[in-house]
Write a protein that holds these residues in place. Structure first.
Motif, PDB file in Angstrom:
ATOM      1  N   SER A  26       0.806  -1.288  -0.101  1.00 32.97           N
ATOM      2  CA  SER A  26       0.172   0.036   0.060  1.00 32.97           C
ATOM      3  C   SER A  26       0.743   1.247  -0.051  1.00 32.97           C
ATOM      4  O   SER A  26       0.266   2.266  -0.458  1.00 32.97           O
ATOM      5  CB  SER A  26      -0.890  -0.124   1.313  1.00 32.97           C
ATOM      6  N   SER A  27       2.124   1.138   0.431  1.00 35.37           N
ATOM      7  CA  SER A  27       3.145   2.119   0.433  1.00 35.37           C
ATOM      8  C   SER A  27       3.581   2.591  -0.821  1.00 35.37           C
ATOM      9  O   SER A  27       4.151   3.700  -1.100  1.00 35.37           O
ATOM     10  CB  SER A  27       4.179   2.051   1.752  1.00 35.37           C
ATOM     11  N   MET A  28       3.435   1.846  -1.663  1.00 32.51           N
ATOM     12  CA  MET A  28       3.840   2.073  -3.303  1.00 32.51           C
ATOM     13  C   MET A  28       2.797   2.586  -4.176  1.00 32.51           C
ATOM     14  O   MET A  28       1.679   2.663  -3.936  1.00 32.51           O
ATOM     15  CB  MET A  28       4.323   0.523  -4.122  1.00 32.51           C
ATOM     16  N   THR A  29       3.467   3.375  -5.251  1.00 30.81           N
ATOM     17  CA  THR A  29       2.564   3.938  -6.084  1.00 30.81           C
ATOM     18  C   THR A  29       2.192   2.729  -7.048  1.00 30.81           C
ATOM     19  O   THR A  29       2.552   1.736  -7.223  1.00 30.81           O
ATOM     20  CB  THR A  29       3.275   4.904  -6.943  1.00 30.81           C
ATOM     21  N   GLU A  30       1.220   3.217  -7.863  1.00 28.26           N
ATOM     22  CA  GLU A  30       0.638   2.269  -8.767  1.00 28.26           C
ATOM     23  C   GLU A  30       1.639   1.627  -9.763  1.00 28.26           C
ATOM     24  O   GLU A  30       1.701   0.415 -10.007  1.00 28.26           O
ATOM     25  CB  GLU A  30      -0.655   2.935  -9.507  1.00 28.26           C
ATOM     26  N   SER A  31       2.324   2.417 -10.126  1.00 27.08           N
ATOM     27  CA  SER A  31       3.281   2.067 -11.183  1.00 27.08           C
ATOM     28  C   SER A  31       4.503   1.304 -10.597  1.00 27.08           C
ATOM     29  O   SER A  31       4.979   0.473 -10.947  1.00 27.08           O
ATOM     30  CB  SER A  31       4.234   3.315 -12.054  1.00 27.08           C
ATOM     31  N   GLU A  32       4.810   1.403  -9.380  1.00 33.72           N
ATOM     32  CA  GLU A  32       5.614   0.650  -8.590  1.00 33.72           C
ATOM     33  C   GLU A  32       5.399  -0.697  -8.063  1.00 33.72           C
ATOM     34  O   GLU A  32       5.933  -1.837  -8.252  1.00 33.72           O
ATOM     35  CB  GLU A  32       6.178   1.352  -7.354  1.00 33.72           C
ATOM     36  N   ARG A  33       3.834  -0.782  -7.646  1.00 36.91           N
ATOM     37  CA  ARG A  33       3.258  -2.025  -7.661  1.00 36.91           C
ATOM     38  C   ARG A  33       3.269  -2.869  -8.735  1.00 36.91           C
ATOM     39  O   ARG A  33       3.605  -4.251  -8.862  1.00 36.91           O
ATOM     40  CB  ARG A  33       1.825  -1.871  -7.019  1.00 36.91           C
TER      41      ARG A  33
END
Length: 252
Positions: A26-33
């Motif tokens: 949940s701490s990641m951005t959409e692109s990071e996920r």
């Protein structure tokens, strides 16, 4: 990118260390996920042994949790398991460890267990055996157990053991005629035994054992309690001997 190099380590931590240390996506951005997901997939395809390792660890944890739960059940029901006052007791009555068997006369694995239990008792010599009548395979099973319990109540423990052994070898359908034939062949008072089969005392004994089995989460036969260990199913004598030795070793 740091994320790319961290993915295998983070993945291993989340799979093996467990939920408490799981990766927080949940701490990641959409692109990071999305990128992390792709890296995880690539890593697992290149290192499938990680999945097997995680599965093995999970199975070990589940087995340990189940064993601990079983030990708790044994402790909570110890009096009824080992000293109920009505179940037949054999083996070494002064043995340092007790084997409790929940059995059904119509159960094929219960019949297979007979020589294994006999071999265990003969080899060890310091095991107390308790038989729990647990008829779960239909009316024929109930009829056979009623006959065995009535025999014990009318004619005593030695007669019960004779009938118990005969029923485990019997391949026909139990009926008043066939049960009388077994009783007559053993020189017992067949009329008294058959008359006692439907007594409240016999019904109560079966009901108590069923209630105990339910509390112990036993749903199949044979099921064993060996000291502080639950054995859910058929085991050969050498494996039961190893478990008995392990129980003794834990006691010190």
């Amino acid at each position: 990118m740091i994320l790319r190099h961290a993915a295998p380590a983070l993945l291993g931590l989340s799979l093996i260390a467990g939920p408490a240390n799981a990766l927080d996506l949940s701490s990641m951005t959409e692109s990071e996920r999305a990128e992390f997901g792709a890296q995880v997939r690539e890593y697992l395809l290149e290192n499938p042994e990680v999945i097997l390792e995680a599965i093995n660890i999970l199975e070990q944890r589940n087995a340990a949790a189940e064993a601990q739960a079983d030990q708790q059940l044994i402790a909570e029901n110890a009096d009824e398991l080992f000293n109920d006052g009505y179940s037949w007791v054999g083996g070494n009555s002064d043995g340092d460890i007790t084997l409790v068997e929940f059995m059904d006369y119509r159960c094929g694995y219960c019949r297979r267990a007979v020589p294994e239990v006999d071999a265990l008792l003969a080899e060890d010599g310091n095991i107390r055996l308790i038989i729990k009548e647990f008829p779960i395979l239909g009316d024929a099973s109930v009829l056979s157990s009623r006959f065995a319990i009535a025999t014990k109540q009318v004619a005593g423990d030695d007669a019960y053991k004779q009938v118990h052994d005969a029923l485990l070898e019997f391949t026909g359908e139990p009926s008043e005629v066939t049960l009388r034939r077994i009783s007559d062949g053993l020189g017992l008072d067949s009329d008294a035994i058959l008359a006692a089969m439907d007594s409240g005392e016999v019904t109560e004994e079966i009901a108590k054992t069923r209630a105990l089995a339910q509390r112990m989460r036993i749903s199949g036969t044979p099921s064993f309690v060996l000291g502080t260990e639950m054995l859910r199913g058929f085991l050969p004598a050498d494996q039961m001997k190893q478990i008995a030795d392990g129980v003794r070793a834990e006691r010190g």
